[in-house]
Design a protein around this motif. Structure first.
Motif, short mmCIF file in Angstrom:
data_model
loop_
_atom_site.label_atom_id
_atom_site.label_comp_id
_atom_site.label_asym_id
_atom_site.label_seq_id
_atom_site.Cartn_x
_atom_site.Cartn_y
_atom_site.Cartn_z
N GLY A 87 0.81 -1.21 0.00
CA GLY A 87 0.00 0.00 0.00
C GLY A 87 0.84 1.26 0.00
O GLY A 87 0.52 2.24 -0.68
N LYS A 88 1.94 1.26 0.75
CA LYS A 88 2.83 2.42 0.78
C LYS A 88 3.48 2.65 -0.58
O LYS A 88 3.60 3.78 -1.05
CB LYS A 88 3.89 2.24 1.86
CG LYS A 88 3.36 2.34 3.28
CD LYS A 88 4.46 2.16 4.31
CE LYS A 88 3.91 2.24 5.73
NZ LYS A 88 4.97 2.06 6.75
N LEU A 89 3.89 1.56 -1.22
CA LEU A 89 4.48 1.70 -2.55
C LEU A 89 3.47 2.29 -3.53
O LEU A 89 3.80 3.16 -4.33
CB LEU A 89 4.97 0.34 -3.05
CG LEU A 89 6.33 -0.13 -2.58
CD1 LEU A 89 6.59 -1.55 -3.06
CD2 LEU A 89 7.44 0.80 -3.08
N ILE A 90 2.25 1.79 -3.48
CA ILE A 90 1.21 2.30 -4.38
C ILE A 90 0.95 3.77 -4.12
O ILE A 90 0.82 4.57 -5.05
CB ILE A 90 -0.07 1.46 -4.23
CG1 ILE A 90 0.18 0.03 -4.74
CG2 ILE A 90 -1.24 2.10 -4.98
CD1 ILE A 90 -0.93 -0.95 -4.40
N ASP A 91 0.88 4.16 -2.85
CA ASP A 91 0.66 5.56 -2.50
C ASP A 91 1.78 6.45 -3.01
O ASP A 91 1.58 7.64 -3.30
CB ASP A 91 0.54 5.72 -0.99
CG ASP A 91 -0.76 5.11 -0.44
OD1 ASP A 91 -1.68 4.85 -1.24
OD2 ASP A 91 -0.83 4.89 0.79
N GLN A 92 2.98 5.89 -3.11
CA GLN A 92 4.14 6.64 -3.60
C GLN A 92 4.24 6.62 -5.12
O GLN A 92 5.21 7.12 -5.69
CB GLN A 92 5.42 6.07 -3.00
CG GLN A 92 5.52 6.28 -1.49
CD GLN A 92 6.64 5.45 -0.86
OE1 GLN A 92 7.25 4.63 -1.51
NE2 GLN A 92 6.86 5.67 0.42
#
Length: 298
Positions: A232-237
């Motif tokens: 999720g953090k990667l996608i948000d970035q």
């Protein structure tokens, strides 16, 4: 460069790698949000396994997860197999041809032949959606489709499940899935649920083989475990491509690929994030794994 079919591990449930996302161009690495990485040891079936990150590596090699002695497991659970369905003797989909390339390894070989899934039987899979990032189902769908095209194997989606990921998952769960091998479980999990996800580890994958009498060894089920919060953090970035690469790498392990020694392949044991799809060696290995024998005995 490795030779085709070189055995990497010979364990009943093998993952071989976890993915460490590269440092975002505009921010700190995900690992900074977690406690400093420590060396972790697992004692499984009398084998001590050490997880240690290589400097600059993007895949953290953990070695085989040895959850049970293969021979002991075979003898102890042979009576706990599904009723043989006497599958077909013809492929469900045409075999795939790839350009020759020695840049791949098989996770397991028997008699010099890579162990894979039965191309005359479909590979069923389910998704545990808990902890999934936005768009996670579509990413899984795409990774499965790419793996199917590269292997010539047929995958069938059986829907969602509440089955949690497990290091010692049973291959046969009649109460949950009926009288058949359990489908491949693709799950989004967390470091709290699966302690294997320490530091920057974000994905694991592998399959379980069986063998009966003189029939060939064959994989019958497997798992992909993804770190949902890290994804999720990667996608948000804006790094959805990195999550897709993680999934595809782990799907390669599920169908029987080990680590490649060529950096142009997605299955290479470390990466800087520039390889997002199967490379030449990967494709050669996937075509080989998808062209195994029909095994109607199971």
């Amino acid at each position: 460069m490795s030779q085709p079919g070189r055995e990497e591990v010979i364990e009943p449930w093998q993952d071989s790698a976890a993915y460490r996302p590269p440092v975002p161009r505009d921010g700190p690495a995900i690992a900074t949000a977690r406690p400093p990485r420590k060396r972790a040891r697992w004692i499984t079936a009398g084998i001590a396994l050490t997880l240690a990150a290589a400097a600059g590596a993007a895949y953290v090699v953990t070695g085989p997860h040895s959850f049970a002695s293969l021979g002991a497991q075979q003898e102890a659970y042979r009576h706990h197999w599904p009723t043989p369905h006497r599958g077909g003797t013809e492929r469900l989909a045409p075999a795939v041809t790839a350009a020759p390339d020695n840049g791949y390894t098989a996770t397991r070989t028997e008699g010099g032949v890579p162990v894979g899934y039965d191309p005359c039987d479909a590979i069923h899979y389910v998704i545990r959606e808990e902890n999934a990032p936005a768009g996670g189902d579509k990413m899984i769908e795409d990774a499965v489709a790419k793996t199917a095209r590269a292997t010539g194997l047929v995958f069938i989606y059986d829907g969602t499940t509440e089955e949690p990921p497990s290091a010692d998952r049973e291959k046969y769960q009649p109460g949950r899935y009926g009288d058949r091998w359990a489908p491949v479980l693709i799950s989004w999990t967390t470091p709290d649920e699966m302690p294997s996800f320490i530091g920057d580890a974000a994905g694991f994958g592998g399959s379980s083989p069986v063998q009966s009498g003189q029939a060939p060894w064959v994989y019958v089920t497997g798992q992909v475990q993804m770190d949902g919060p890290a994804a999720g953090k990667l996608i948000d970035q804006g790094s959805s491509a990195e999550v897709e690469a993680i999934l595809l790498h782990e799907m390669g392990h599920v169908v029987g690929l080990g680590h490649a020694e060529d950096k142009n392949n997605l299955m290479y044991r470390s990466t800087d994030g520039t390889v997002a799809d199967f490379g030449p060696g990967d494709l050669a290995g996937l075509a080989k794994l998808g062209n195994g024998p029909c095994v109607p005995e199971y």
